[in-house]
Design a protein around this motif. Structure first.
Motif, PDB file in Angstrom:
ATOM      1  N   SER A   1       0.117   4.525   9.288  1.00 30.47           N
ATOM      2  CA  SER A   1      -0.928   3.658   9.492  1.00 30.47           C
ATOM      3  C   SER A   1      -2.016   4.050  10.157  1.00 30.47           C
ATOM      4  O   SER A   1      -3.286   3.833   9.750  1.00 30.47           O
ATOM      5  CB  SER A   1      -0.466   2.388  10.396  1.00 30.47           C
ATOM      6  N   LEU A   2      -1.861   5.111  10.923  1.00 29.35           N
ATOM      7  CA  LEU A   2      -3.014   5.799  11.683  1.00 29.35           C
ATOM      8  C   LEU A   2      -3.745   6.836  10.807  1.00 29.35           C
ATOM      9  O   LEU A   2      -5.212   6.781  10.579  1.00 29.35           O
ATOM     10  CB  LEU A   2      -2.701   6.567  12.896  1.00 29.35           C
ATOM     11  N   GLU A   3      -2.922   7.440   9.956  1.00 32.83           N
ATOM     12  CA  GLU A   3      -3.698   8.430   8.994  1.00 32.83           C
ATOM     13  C   GLU A   3      -4.512   7.595   8.085  1.00 32.83           C
ATOM     14  O   GLU A   3      -5.582   8.009   7.584  1.00 32.83           O
ATOM     15  CB  GLU A   3      -2.494   9.020   8.455  1.00 32.83           C
ATOM     16  N   PHE A   4      -3.772   6.506   7.528  1.00 32.04           N
ATOM     17  CA  PHE A   4      -4.668   5.555   6.609  1.00 32.04           C
ATOM     18  C   PHE A   4      -5.904   4.854   7.016  1.00 32.04           C
ATOM     19  O   PHE A   4      -6.809   5.014   6.293  1.00 32.04           O
ATOM     20  CB  PHE A   4      -3.637   4.443   6.009  1.00 32.04           C
ATOM     21  N   MET A   5      -6.001   4.560   8.299  1.00 29.57           N
ATOM     22  CA  MET A   5      -7.041   3.791   8.661  1.00 29.57           C
ATOM     23  C   MET A   5      -8.163   4.745   9.266  1.00 29.57           C
ATOM     24  O   MET A   5      -9.257   4.515   9.129  1.00 29.57           O
ATOM     25  CB  MET A   5      -6.646   3.194  10.190  1.00 29.57           C
TER      26      MET A   5
ATOM     27  N   TYR B   1      -3.592  -4.135   9.390  1.00 29.19           N
ATOM     28  CA  TYR B   1      -2.856  -3.094   8.253  1.00 29.19           C
ATOM     29  C   TYR B   1      -1.846  -2.450   8.894  1.00 29.19           C
ATOM     30  O   TYR B   1      -1.087  -1.937   8.069  1.00 29.19           O
ATOM     31  CB  TYR B   1      -3.994  -2.013   7.973  1.00 29.19           C
ATOM     32  N   VAL B   2      -1.613  -2.353  10.040  1.00 29.50           N
ATOM     33  CA  VAL B   2      -0.682  -1.759  10.740  1.00 29.50           C
ATOM     34  C   VAL B   2       0.854  -2.135  10.246  1.00 29.50           C
ATOM     35  O   VAL B   2       2.008  -1.321  10.058  1.00 29.50           O
ATOM     36  CB  VAL B   2      -0.520  -1.868  12.218  1.00 29.50           C
ATOM     37  N   PRO B   3       1.184  -3.562  10.061  1.00 26.12           N
ATOM     38  CA  PRO B   3       2.761  -4.088   9.998  1.00 26.12           C
ATOM     39  C   PRO B   3       3.108  -3.303   8.559  1.00 26.12           C
ATOM     40  O   PRO B   3       4.433  -3.532   8.619  1.00 26.12           O
ATOM     41  CB  PRO B   3       2.594  -5.556   9.981  1.00 26.12           C
ATOM     42  N   LEU B   4       2.554  -3.385   7.654  1.00 27.51           N
ATOM     43  CA  LEU B   4       3.038  -2.882   6.239  1.00 27.51           C
ATOM     44  C   LEU B   4       3.231  -1.185   6.010  1.00 27.51           C
ATOM     45  O   LEU B   4       3.734  -0.667   5.082  1.00 27.51           O
ATOM     46  CB  LEU B   4       1.968  -3.174   5.088  1.00 27.51           C
ATOM     47  N   MET B   5       3.020  -0.572   7.126  1.00 19.66           N
ATOM     48  CA  MET B   5       3.173   0.930   7.201  1.00 19.66           C
ATOM     49  C   MET B   5       3.819   1.567   8.384  1.00 19.66           C
ATOM     50  O   MET B   5       3.963   0.870   9.783  1.00 19.66           O
ATOM     51  CB  MET B   5       1.848   1.801   7.332  1.00 19.66           C
ATOM     52  N   PRO B   6       4.541   2.675   8.216  1.00 19.49           N
ATOM     53  CA  PRO B   6       5.045   3.411   9.354  1.00 19.49           C
ATOM     54  C   PRO B   6       4.028   3.748  10.463  1.00 19.49           C
ATOM     55  O   PRO B   6       2.882   3.992   9.931  1.00 19.49           O
ATOM     56  CB  PRO B   6       5.628   4.704   9.024  1.00 19.49           C
ATOM     57  N   PHE B   7       4.307   3.842  11.362  1.00 13.92           N
ATOM     58  CA  PHE B   7       3.118   3.974  12.761  1.00 13.92           C
ATOM     59  C   PHE B   7       2.211   5.171  12.452  1.00 13.92           C
ATOM     60  O   PHE B   7       0.900   4.965  12.165  1.00 13.92           O
ATOM     61  CB  PHE B   7       3.786   4.248  14.072  1.00 13.92           C
ATOM     62  N   LYS B   8       2.784   6.290  12.246  1.00 12.95           N
ATOM     63  CA  LYS B   8       1.963   7.349  12.119  1.00 12.95           C
ATOM     64  C   LYS B   8       1.184   7.346  10.708  1.00 12.95           C
ATOM     65  O   LYS B   8      -0.108   7.682  10.829  1.00 12.95           O
ATOM     66  CB  LYS B   8       2.708   8.878  12.007  1.00 12.95           C
TER      67      LYS B   8
END
Length: 266
Positions: A160-164, A151-158
């Motif tokens: 992506s962590l919040e989303f997950m 899921y990480v490549p489609l989102m900014p780093f921070k």
């Protein structure tokens, strides 16, 4: 049986519908009574739909959409899947750049949760979102084991962590405008205009040479493909079918019975 070419499967009450209009194939999730929760049969039919789309001489572009108020709430947690098929829900993901080279547009509305995010955003080439779209990831709350790096490549780093970690909580959902700012969707439109806008994008793609699209998709997805996903696809598409095939048992039986095997699968 090849489900993609079996007309008995594609009935009006099936969990996935397939219809071609003006060279555009509409692949529609059809379980609105449970907010299009994804079960094993839906995943099987989606896998067949991508095979059908790629082989369909009447269709040059596909649109993945859904009946009802919500695109999908993700995995059907009430389903007890005793099929024994590993990664069954993953098997329905569009195989972009591998065996699906026709362009695929996602048209999303309402809840787009968990695995539905993978189908509608990661799994499509372009995504059009209605303004009432809400994207979340409740797997953390439900304790569902997943490979997070996908899921990480489609989102900014921070983000992506919040989303997950927190995208199951009301205040952490991603709305349509935020998804557009993050580059997760290509366009946001009023709910009433969703399918017209998705169709407009599909019609633009009809004017692009198919061989050019195929070349672009092959190169794009090859560059983005993650190694663990390749391994999963290889296992699901090649190794698992062999492990559970009649031919495997026939090979064992023939070995012990000291005879020539008679294989039936190709």
């Amino acid at each position: 049986m090849n489900m993609a070419h079996n007309p008995e499967v594609w009935t009006a009450d099936a969990p996935v519908l397939y219809e071609v209009r003006n060279r555009i194939a509409y692949v529609t999730l059809n379980r609105p009574e449970v907010r299009n929760a994804m079960n094993g049969q839906m995943a099987d039919m989606l896998k067949a739909a991508w095979q059908r789309l790629e082989a369909d001489e009447d269709a040059l572009v596909g649109i993945l959409c859904a009946r009802g108020d919500h695109f999908s709430v993700g995995k059907d947690l009430k389903e007890k899947d005793d099929s024994g098929i590993p990664h069954r829900l993953h098997m329905g993901y569009p195989p972009n750049g591998r065996t699906l080279f026709k362009p695929l547009i996602g048209a999303i509305q309402g809840y787009v949760m968990g695995g539905a995010y993978s189908y509608a955003i990661r799994g499509t080439d372009l995504t059009i979102a209605a303004d009432d779209t809400v994207i979340g990831f409740p797997e953390a709350k439900a304790g569902i084991a997943i490979p997070p790096i996908g899921y990480v490549p489609l989102m900014p780093f921070k983000i992506s962590l919040e989303f997950m970690l927190l995208a199951w909580k009301g205040g952490r959902f991603i709305d349509a405008e935020k998804a557009w700012r993050y580059g997760m969707v290509n366009e946001v439109v009023p709910r009433a205009d969703l399918m017209d806008e998705a169709t407009r994008w599909a019609e633009m793609l009809l004017e692009v040479p198919p061989m050019y699209i195929k070349a672009i998709k092959a190169g794009h997805y090859r560059g983005q493909q993650l190694r663990y996903l390749e391994n999963e696809h290889d296992f699901v598409d090649y190794i698992w079918p062999q492990q559970v095939s009649e031919d495997r048992q026939e090979a064992i039986d023939a070995f012990f019975e000291k005879r020539r095997p008679e294989f039936r699968n190709r």
